[in-house]
Design a protein around this motif. Structure first.
Motif, PDB file in Angstrom:
ATOM      1  N   GLU A 196     -14.818   4.517  -0.807  1.00 10.69           N
ATOM      2  CA  GLU A 196     -13.601   5.194  -1.583  1.00 10.69           C
ATOM      3  C   GLU A 196     -12.760   3.791  -1.843  1.00 10.69           C
ATOM      4  O   GLU A 196     -12.493   3.115  -1.063  1.00 10.69           O
ATOM      5  CB  GLU A 196     -12.860   6.356  -1.010  1.00 10.69           C
ATOM      6  CG  GLU A 196     -13.812   7.410  -0.761  1.00 10.69           C
ATOM      7  CD  GLU A 196     -12.921   8.489   0.036  1.00 10.69           C
ATOM      8  OE1 GLU A 196     -11.823   8.753  -0.264  1.00 10.69           O
ATOM      9  OE2 GLU A 196     -13.530   9.415   0.968  1.00 10.69           O
ATOM     10  N   SER A 197     -12.522   4.053  -3.038  1.00 17.67           N
ATOM     11  CA  SER A 197     -11.301   2.754  -3.572  1.00 17.67           C
ATOM     12  C   SER A 197     -10.054   2.950  -3.047  1.00 17.67           C
ATOM     13  O   SER A 197      -9.338   2.156  -2.758  1.00 17.67           O
ATOM     14  CB  SER A 197     -11.154   2.933  -5.150  1.00 17.67           C
ATOM     15  OG  SER A 197     -10.639   4.281  -5.355  1.00 17.67           O
ATOM     16  N   ARG A 198      -9.867   4.051  -2.252  1.00 13.50           N
ATOM     17  CA  ARG A 198      -8.434   4.310  -1.590  1.00 13.50           C
ATOM     18  C   ARG A 198      -8.553   3.581  -0.027  1.00 13.50           C
ATOM     19  O   ARG A 198      -7.530   3.775   0.663  1.00 13.50           O
ATOM     20  CB  ARG A 198      -7.710   5.618  -1.630  1.00 13.50           C
ATOM     21  CG  ARG A 198      -8.843   6.754  -1.054  1.00 13.50           C
ATOM     22  CD  ARG A 198      -8.243   7.959  -1.535  1.00 13.50           C
ATOM     23  NE  ARG A 198      -8.987   9.199  -0.674  1.00 13.50           N
ATOM     24  CZ  ARG A 198      -8.784   9.889   0.358  1.00 13.50           C
ATOM     25  NH1 ARG A 198      -7.713   9.376   1.030  1.00 13.50           N
ATOM     26  NH2 ARG A 198      -9.492  10.875   0.831  1.00 13.50           N
ATOM     27  N   LEU A 213      -0.285   8.263   3.670  1.00 13.02           N
ATOM     28  CA  LEU A 213      -0.841   7.016   3.976  1.00 13.02           C
ATOM     29  C   LEU A 213      -1.515   7.305   5.371  1.00 13.02           C
ATOM     30  O   LEU A 213      -0.688   7.425   6.540  1.00 13.02           O
ATOM     31  CB  LEU A 213       0.032   5.937   4.267  1.00 13.02           C
ATOM     32  CG  LEU A 213      -0.334   4.403   4.743  1.00 13.02           C
ATOM     33  CD1 LEU A 213      -1.407   3.924   4.099  1.00 13.02           C
ATOM     34  CD2 LEU A 213       0.732   3.592   4.721  1.00 13.02           C
ATOM     35  N   GLN A 241       1.924   2.374  -3.429  1.00 13.85           N
ATOM     36  CA  GLN A 241       0.859   3.183  -4.095  1.00 13.85           C
ATOM     37  C   GLN A 241       0.861   4.598  -3.629  1.00 13.85           C
ATOM     38  O   GLN A 241       0.813   5.566  -4.566  1.00 13.85           O
ATOM     39  CB  GLN A 241      -0.415   2.409  -3.801  1.00 13.85           C
ATOM     40  CG  GLN A 241      -0.527   1.079  -4.429  1.00 13.85           C
ATOM     41  CD  GLN A 241      -2.053   0.415  -3.989  1.00 13.85           C
ATOM     42  OE1 GLN A 241      -2.889   1.122  -3.608  1.00 13.85           O
ATOM     43  NE2 GLN A 241      -2.094  -0.837  -4.045  1.00 13.85           N
ATOM     44  N   VAL A 242       0.885   4.936  -2.307  1.00 16.60           N
ATOM     45  CA  VAL A 242       1.125   6.329  -1.732  1.00 16.60           C
ATOM     46  C   VAL A 242       2.279   7.076  -2.580  1.00 16.60           C
ATOM     47  O   VAL A 242       2.244   8.146  -2.920  1.00 16.60           O
ATOM     48  CB  VAL A 242       1.244   6.200  -0.191  1.00 16.60           C
ATOM     49  CG1 VAL A 242       1.628   7.534   0.156  1.00 16.60           C
ATOM     50  CG2 VAL A 242       0.132   5.606   0.248  1.00 16.60           C
ATOM     51  N   ILE A 247       0.689  -1.081  -0.148  1.00 16.92           N
ATOM     52  CA  ILE A 247       0.087  -0.018   0.118  1.00 16.92           C
ATOM     53  C   ILE A 247       0.763   1.267  -0.068  1.00 16.92           C
ATOM     54  O   ILE A 247       0.611   2.325  -0.753  1.00 16.92           O
ATOM     55  CB  ILE A 247      -0.958  -0.125   1.167  1.00 16.92           C
ATOM     56  CG1 ILE A 247      -2.090  -1.138   1.192  1.00 16.92           C
ATOM     57  CG2 ILE A 247      -1.556   1.560   1.411  1.00 16.92           C
ATOM     58  CD1 ILE A 247      -2.791  -1.370   2.355  1.00 16.92           C
ATOM     59  N   GLU A 300      -9.313   0.738   2.801  1.00 18.49           N
ATOM     60  CA  GLU A 300      -9.481  -0.681   3.303  1.00 18.49           C
ATOM     61  C   GLU A 300      -9.210  -1.110   4.655  1.00 18.49           C
ATOM     62  O   GLU A 300      -8.597  -0.227   5.422  1.00 18.49           O
ATOM     63  CB  GLU A 300      -8.541  -1.657   2.138  1.00 18.49           C
ATOM     64  CG  GLU A 300      -6.954  -1.277   2.448  1.00 18.49           C
ATOM     65  CD  GLU A 300      -6.299  -2.046   1.288  1.00 18.49           C
ATOM     66  OE1 GLU A 300      -5.940  -3.246   1.467  1.00 18.49           O
ATOM     67  OE2 GLU A 300      -6.091  -1.563   0.235  1.00 18.49           O
ATOM     68  N   SER A 338      -6.698  14.507  -0.688  1.00 15.99           N
ATOM     69  CA  SER A 338      -6.440  13.567  -1.867  1.00 15.99           C
ATOM     70  C   SER A 338      -5.436  14.203  -2.780  1.00 15.99           C
ATOM     71  O   SER A 338      -5.031  13.449  -3.736  1.00 15.99           O
ATOM     72  CB  SER A 338      -8.064  13.501  -2.534  1.00 15.99           C
ATOM     73  OG  SER A 338      -8.401  14.995  -2.989  1.00 15.99           O
ATOM     74  N   HIS A 383      -0.880   8.369  -4.741  1.00 12.80           N
ATOM     75  CA  HIS A 383      -2.158   7.717  -4.680  1.00 12.80           C
ATOM     76  C   HIS A 383      -2.342   7.704  -3.097  1.00 12.80           C
ATOM     77  O   HIS A 383      -1.967   6.609  -2.568  1.00 12.80           O
ATOM     78  CB  HIS A 383      -2.311   6.658  -5.194  1.00 12.80           C
ATOM     79  CG  HIS A 383      -1.997   6.275  -6.743  1.00 12.80           C
ATOM     80  ND1 HIS A 383      -3.168   6.997  -7.486  1.00 12.80           N
ATOM     81  CD2 HIS A 383      -1.200   5.925  -7.576  1.00 12.80           C
ATOM     82  CE1 HIS A 383      -2.592   6.947  -8.825  1.00 12.80           C
ATOM     83  NE2 HIS A 383      -1.283   6.247  -8.976  1.00 12.80           N
ATOM     84  N   PRO A 384      -2.779   8.677  -2.442  1.00 15.65           N
ATOM     85  CA  PRO A 384      -3.138   8.603  -1.016  1.00 15.65           C
ATOM     86  C   PRO A 384      -4.012   7.533  -0.579  1.00 15.65           C
ATOM     87  O   PRO A 384      -4.857   7.230  -1.537  1.00 15.65           O
ATOM     88  CB  PRO A 384      -3.744   9.964  -0.814  1.00 15.65           C
ATOM     89  CG  PRO A 384      -4.466  10.475  -2.015  1.00 15.65           C
ATOM     90  CD  PRO A 384      -3.424  10.018  -3.258  1.00 15.65           C
ATOM     91  N   ARG A 385      -3.665   6.741   0.522  1.00 13.54           N
ATOM     92  CA  ARG A 385      -4.530   5.742   0.699  1.00 13.54           C
ATOM     93  C   ARG A 385      -4.980   5.842   2.333  1.00 13.54           C
ATOM     94  O   ARG A 385      -4.118   6.348   3.165  1.00 13.54           O
ATOM     95  CB  ARG A 385      -3.654   4.441   0.628  1.00 13.54           C
ATOM     96  CG  ARG A 385      -3.510   4.184  -0.517  1.00 13.54           C
ATOM     97  CD  ARG A 385      -4.713   3.842  -1.749  1.00 13.54           C
ATOM     98  NE  ARG A 385      -5.466   2.721  -1.170  1.00 13.54           N
ATOM     99  CZ  ARG A 385      -5.075   1.338  -1.360  1.00 13.54           C
ATOM    100  NH1 ARG A 385      -4.123   1.183  -2.298  1.00 13.54           N
ATOM    101  NH2 ARG A 385      -5.855   0.476  -1.105  1.00 13.54           N
TER     102      ARG A 385
END
Length: 361
Positions: free
Chosen positions: A185-187, A160, A22-23, A19, A189, A155, A27-29
């Motif tokens: 939101e997809s970001r 993270l 991705q950040v 993850i 989990e 965003s 891509h903020p998560r």
């Protein structure tokens, strides 16, 4: 990410590392680490953050106030040990947000304080991929919760946000609403964390079993039987079972079984049995190191153990003082003694040391 320092959590650590990549790609998560009290959520987060590659530009860690919450407890705790001279807010506002005794007695417009707190976080994480950790999410005060809502809304920045919460505690409606909004939101989990003792022991044993070519079936059967015996307070039988699983007799294998079991016993909090198991093997470097660790544990006073347990729970000196009924100055003395006796360099290292050696409540 090197997950060897935290056996039994390899999958979770690797997931958090993925993850983070991705950040780093802008891509903020947001990830929620959820589990019961004592499952090792804080330690999982600390280990994951320590092993992130590339290293975060900034790590902000804050927690809920306990047992007496106050507005903006999260940012007050996150800023407590850092230089705040160049933050983009007025001294009066900063004094109020950090719960300083010099804060002026005046009424503040709530949205102005929220904007100021958000500006502080944005300023601190602006230098590159960063991590924001929210401990005890279920106990956050309303102002801190609003700030967390703003943080996860950044965003446009590679952040993270890691939220730690208990899944067996009542969740206030406001916290539930924020999590439900994030779940769309997809970001976002959730990473569930179960009790760690069995997993820690399993990883220690499986690592050794694989090194000598033991079959998976034999390793699993021996492990589960030994874990059951350990939980019943029967370490001698557990040791015999593991030795029989290896075929017995071989001196080198038998010594390794002793070391593996001693490490597992220490992780499970059975310090006396761990020492008895390791003592005959003091010529082995690993056994000697284990004995040294046990000596360090025995040097701790009862009060130092209480303070260490509080550190492992993520409590500040002020919260520890309230919980134990002692002064903040006395807590500071205990913390200094703990760092010296445990050979650790920081509160976080001391907290991890406590978890690794079964010294938390």
């Amino acid at each position: 990410m090197d997950s060897r320092a935290f056996t039994g959590r390899t999958a979770e650590l690797e997931r958090l590392g993925a993850i983070w990549q991705q950040v780093c790609s802008s891509h903020p998560r947001v990830i929620v680490v959820s589990g019961p009290a004592g499952a090792g959520k804080s330690r999982l987060i600390a280990e994951a953050v320590a092993g992130l590659s590339p290293e975060p530009t900034e790590v902000l860690v804050g927690h809920a106030g306990w047992p007496h919450p106050a507005p903006y407890d999260w940012i007050a705790s996150a800023l407590r040990s850092r230089d705040t001279t160049n933050l983009p807010v007025s001294p009066d506002t900063l004094a109020w947000l950090t719960q300083s005794g010099t804060a002026p007695q005046r009424r503040w417009e709530p949205t102005a304080l929220l904007r100021a707190a958000t500006d502080i976080v944005r300023h601190l994480v602006a230098g590159g991929p960063s991590v924001v950790v929210v401990e005890d999410f279920q106990a956050l005060d309303p102002a801190s919760l609003a700030l967390v809502g703003r943080i996860v809304g950044l965003s446009d920045m590679p952040v993270l946000t890691v939220i730690a919460t208990r899944d067996n505690a009542p969740m206030p409606a406001a916290q539930t609403a924020l999590l439900q909004g994030l779940s769309d939101e997809s970001r976002f989990e959730v990473e569930p964390v179960g009790p760690g003792d069995a997993a820690d022991t399993a990883s220690v044993w499986a690592r050794y079993a694989a090194s000598i070519g033991l079959s998976k079936e034999a390793a699993v059967a021996g492990l589960h039987g030994a874990a059951d015996l350990l939980s019943l307070g029967r370490p001698d039988e557990a040791r015999r079972l593991l030795n029989d699983c290896l075929g017995g007799g071989d001196t080198e294998q038998s010594a390794n079984v002793q070391l593996v079991l001693a490490e597992a016993l220490l992780r499970l909090g059975h310090k006396d049995q761990a020492e008895q198991t390791a003592r005959p093997l003091t010529e082995e470097p690993e056994a000697a190191a284990l004995i040294d660790t046990l000596k360090s544990i025995n040097e701790l006073t009862a009060r130092e153990r209480e303070v260490l347990s509080c550190l492992a729970a993520g409590m500040s000196n002020r919260h520890i003082a309230r919980a134990l009924g002692i002064s903040v100055r006395t807590v500071g003395v205990h913390v200094s003694n703990l760092l010296r006796k445990t050979g650790t360099a920081s509160r976080t290292e001391a907290a991890l040391w406590a978890v690794q050696h079964g010294l938390t409540d």
